[in-house]
Write a protein that holds these residues in place. Sequence first.
Motif, mmCIF file in Angstrom:
data_model
loop_
_atom_site.group_PDB
_atom_site.id
_atom_site.type_symbol
_atom_site.label_atom_id
_atom_site.label_comp_id
_atom_site.label_asym_id
_atom_site.label_seq_id
_atom_site.Cartn_x
_atom_site.Cartn_y
_atom_site.Cartn_z
ATOM 1 N N ALA A 110 1.324 -5.150 10.204
ATOM 2 C CA ALA A 110 0.633 -4.892 8.941
ATOM 3 C C ALA A 110 -0.346 -3.727 9.046
ATOM 4 C CB ALA A 110 -0.087 -6.156 8.491
ATOM 5 N N ARG A 111 -1.223 -3.790 10.023
ATOM 6 C CA ARG A 111 -2.281 -2.786 10.083
ATOM 7 C C ARG A 111 -1.751 -1.438 10.565
ATOM 8 N NH1 ARG A 111 -6.319 -1.199 13.526
ATOM 9 N NH2 ARG A 111 -5.565 -2.528 15.215
ATOM 10 N N LYS A 112 -0.938 -1.454 11.606
ATOM 11 C CA LYS A 112 -0.415 -0.195 12.150
ATOM 12 C C LYS A 112 0.991 -0.415 12.694
ATOM 13 C CE LYS A 112 -2.037 1.714 15.976
ATOM 14 N NZ LYS A 112 -2.943 2.402 16.915
ATOM 15 N N PRO A 113 2.003 0.031 11.942
ATOM 16 C CA PRO A 113 3.369 -0.150 12.442
ATOM 17 C C PRO A 113 3.586 0.650 13.725
ATOM 18 C CG PRO A 113 3.353 1.342 10.566
ATOM 19 C CD PRO A 113 1.959 0.783 10.684
ATOM 20 N N GLU A 114 4.302 0.093 14.675
ATOM 21 C CA GLU A 114 4.515 0.770 15.960
ATOM 22 C C GLU A 114 5.840 1.524 15.930
ATOM 23 O OE1 GLU A 114 3.797 -2.229 18.953
ATOM 24 O OE2 GLU A 114 1.706 -2.429 18.302
ATOM 25 N N CYS A 115 5.865 2.533 15.074
ATOM 26 C CA CYS A 115 7.101 3.287 14.825
ATOM 27 C C CYS A 115 7.615 3.986 16.075
ATOM 28 C CB CYS A 115 6.880 4.312 13.721
ATOM 29 S SG CYS A 115 6.134 3.605 12.241
ATOM 30 N N SER A 123 0.836 -1.190 0.000
ATOM 31 C CA SER A 123 0.000 0.000 0.000
ATOM 32 C C SER A 123 0.885 1.259 0.000
ATOM 33 C CB SER A 123 -0.970 -0.007 1.170
ATOM 34 O OG SER A 123 -0.324 -0.408 2.342
ATOM 35 N N TYR A 124 1.685 1.424 1.039
ATOM 36 C CA TYR A 124 2.592 2.572 1.076
ATOM 37 C C TYR A 124 4.008 2.022 1.105
ATOM 38 C CZ TYR A 124 -1.594 4.913 2.662
ATOM 39 O OH TYR A 124 -2.855 5.405 2.762
ATOM 40 N N GLU A 125 4.904 2.683 0.458
ATOM 41 C CA GLU A 125 6.275 2.195 0.489
ATOM 42 C C GLU A 125 7.259 3.355 0.506
ATOM 43 O OE1 GLU A 125 7.313 1.521 -4.129
ATOM 44 O OE2 GLU A 125 6.208 -0.054 -3.158
ATOM 45 N N ALA A 126 8.500 3.041 0.796
ATOM 46 C CA ALA A 126 9.543 4.067 0.826
ATOM 47 C C ALA A 126 9.671 4.705 -0.553
ATOM 48 C CB ALA A 126 10.865 3.417 1.225
ATOM 49 N N PRO A 127 9.955 6.011 -0.587
ATOM 50 C CA PRO A 127 10.065 6.694 -1.883
ATOM 51 C C PRO A 127 11.337 6.347 -2.651
ATOM 52 C CG PRO A 127 10.505 8.205 -0.077
ATOM 53 C CD PRO A 127 10.082 6.910 0.541
ATOM 54 N N ARG A 128 12.313 5.756 -1.957
ATOM 55 C CA ARG A 128 13.557 5.355 -2.629
ATOM 56 C C ARG A 128 14.140 4.142 -1.915
ATOM 57 N NH1 ARG A 128 17.992 6.462 0.561
ATOM 58 N NH2 ARG A 128 17.795 8.165 2.047
ATOM 59 N N ASP A 129 15.112 3.498 -2.554
ATOM 60 C CA ASP A 129 15.825 2.415 -1.882
ATOM 61 C C ASP A 129 16.840 3.010 -0.918
ATOM 62 O OD1 ASP A 129 14.598 0.304 -3.195
ATOM 63 O OD2 ASP A 129 15.987 0.408 -4.893
ATOM 64 N N PHE A 133 9.993 4.962 5.475
ATOM 65 C CA PHE A 133 8.534 4.901 5.361
ATOM 66 C C PHE A 133 7.943 6.308 5.558
ATOM 67 C CE2 PHE A 133 4.351 3.436 7.357
ATOM 68 C CZ PHE A 133 3.788 3.056 6.146
ATOM 69 N N PRO A 134 7.144 6.780 4.604
ATOM 70 C CA PRO A 134 6.673 8.162 4.710
ATOM 71 C C PRO A 134 5.514 8.367 5.685
ATOM 72 C CG PRO A 134 5.889 7.157 2.671
ATOM 73 C CD PRO A 134 6.751 6.126 3.351
ATOM 74 N N CYS A 135 4.900 7.297 6.150
ATOM 75 C CA CYS A 135 3.708 7.460 7.009
ATOM 76 C C CYS A 135 3.958 6.891 8.391
ATOM 77 C CB CYS A 135 2.512 6.753 6.378
ATOM 78 S SG CYS A 135 2.274 7.137 4.654
ATOM 79 N N LYS A 136 5.071 7.243 8.996
ATOM 80 C CA LYS A 136 5.411 6.646 10.296
ATOM 81 C C LYS A 136 4.400 7.014 11.376
ATOM 82 C CE LYS A 136 10.321 6.788 9.368
ATOM 83 N NZ LYS A 136 11.550 7.527 9.631
ATOM 84 N N GLU A 137 4.074 6.019 12.187
ATOM 85 C CA GLU A 137 3.169 6.229 13.337
ATOM 86 C C GLU A 137 4.060 6.570 14.521
ATOM 87 O OE1 GLU A 137 -0.198 5.737 13.682
ATOM 88 O OE2 GLU A 137 -0.769 4.721 11.837
ATOM 89 N N VAL A 138 4.422 7.851 14.642
ATOM 90 C CA VAL A 138 5.390 8.199 15.679
ATOM 91 C C VAL A 138 4.759 8.431 17.053
ATOM 92 C CG1 VAL A 138 7.189 9.104 14.170
ATOM 93 C CG2 VAL A 138 5.345 10.598 14.915
ATOM 94 N N ASN A 139 3.456 8.614 17.084
ATOM 95 C CA ASN A 139 2.788 8.780 18.376
ATOM 96 C C ASN A 139 1.990 7.527 18.697
ATOM 97 O OD1 ASN A 139 3.596 11.515 18.748
ATOM 98 N ND2 ASN A 139 2.122 12.052 17.138
ATOM 99 N N HIS A 183 10.885 -8.372 13.556
ATOM 100 C CA HIS A 183 10.556 -6.945 13.555
ATOM 101 C C HIS A 183 9.230 -6.700 12.822
ATOM 102 C CE1 HIS A 183 11.656 -2.849 14.415
ATOM 103 N NE2 HIS A 183 11.292 -2.500 13.183
ATOM 104 N N GLY A 184 9.038 -7.383 11.700
ATOM 105 C CA GLY A 184 7.783 -7.233 10.961
ATOM 106 C C GLY A 184 6.598 -7.790 11.730
ATOM 107 N N ARG A 185 6.831 -8.878 12.425
ATOM 108 C CA ARG A 185 5.732 -9.540 13.140
ATOM 109 C C ARG A 185 5.290 -8.753 14.379
ATOM 110 N NH1 ARG A 185 7.205 -15.481 14.227
ATOM 111 N NH2 ARG A 185 6.566 -15.730 12.079
ATOM 112 N N TYR A 186 6.283 -8.191 15.118
ATOM 113 C CA TYR A 186 5.940 -7.601 16.415
ATOM 114 C C TYR A 186 6.005 -6.075 16.476
ATOM 115 C CZ TYR A 186 6.198 -12.417 17.945
ATOM 116 O OH TYR A 186 5.975 -13.763 18.075
ATOM 117 N N VAL A 187 6.680 -5.430 15.528
ATOM 118 C CA VAL A 187 6.795 -3.967 15.586
ATOM 119 C C VAL A 187 6.246 -3.310 14.313
ATOM 120 C CG1 VAL A 187 8.362 -1.997 15.885
ATOM 121 C CG2 VAL A 187 8.841 -4.156 17.071
ATOM 122 N N CYS A 188 6.774 -3.715 13.175
ATOM 123 C CA CYS A 188 6.327 -3.119 11.912
ATOM 124 C C CYS A 188 5.106 -3.903 11.425
ATOM 125 C CB CYS A 188 7.463 -3.158 10.887
ATOM 126 S SG CYS A 188 7.170 -2.092 9.474
#
Length: 227
Positions: A201-206, A6-12, A217-223, A194-199
């Motif tokens: 699928a539904r809401k990454p725990e940034c 759905s959303y991805e990094a703008p560059r490698d 990732f441009p849509c980090k959930e920082v709060n 990291h993908g399973r417990y932090v990043c």
Amino acid sequence: MSYKVSYEAPRDMKEGEIVTFLQMLAKASPHAQTELYYTDTFSLLVAVVLSAQTTDMSVNKVTPALLALAPTPEAMVALGEEGIAACIRTIGLWRAKTRYLVRLSQQLLTNYGGEIPQTREALETLAGVGRKTANVVLSVAFGKPTVPVDTHVFRLANRSGLGRGRSVRAVEKALEKRIPESMKCISHHAMILHGRYVCKARKPECWRCVVQNICLFPCKEVNKKSD
Ligand code: SF4
């Protein structure tokens, strides 16, 4: 196979960023390893085949009993489809997986002297063994520098910029090329956890992510938000 991007990094990520990112993940999970229950290479192969489109937790509920009855390819063939089905009926795709376990055990006995082969090509000739399963066995059992891509790795790689791609194969190719050889085995487990417990699928725990400052990732959930 392909998962949704759905959303991805703008560059490698750049080479230096990748190394730092993976070092930080590895430091956060220094003992990262597969969460599947297994005791030897055969039981690992069985567990990984059973884990297709099923959670490790569901697989771990059935493997101890199954492997107690059938710890070797000979015993698995002897247990047969009926006996295997009785053990694994609670997991997804159990009918197909029952057939795979009998067939792959027969193939191991007939073609490989009962041993687990150590090349991807040979592993992929076994029933129920695709590229990802073969890569997991090569990495976990034999310490070969492969990068198995499951849904967690696929998501993390695309979001962070570690290795972007529309298909599993494309992400695997990107990661194989970009991750230094010496970091592949440890990175594999660290990325899955990291993908399973932090990043997630539904809401990454940034807000609690150790690589938040490097991730692209441009849509980090920082709060932290409550559900
Ligand atoms: S910062 Fe967020 S999106 Fe990036 S890796 Fe961490 S949890 Fe995932």
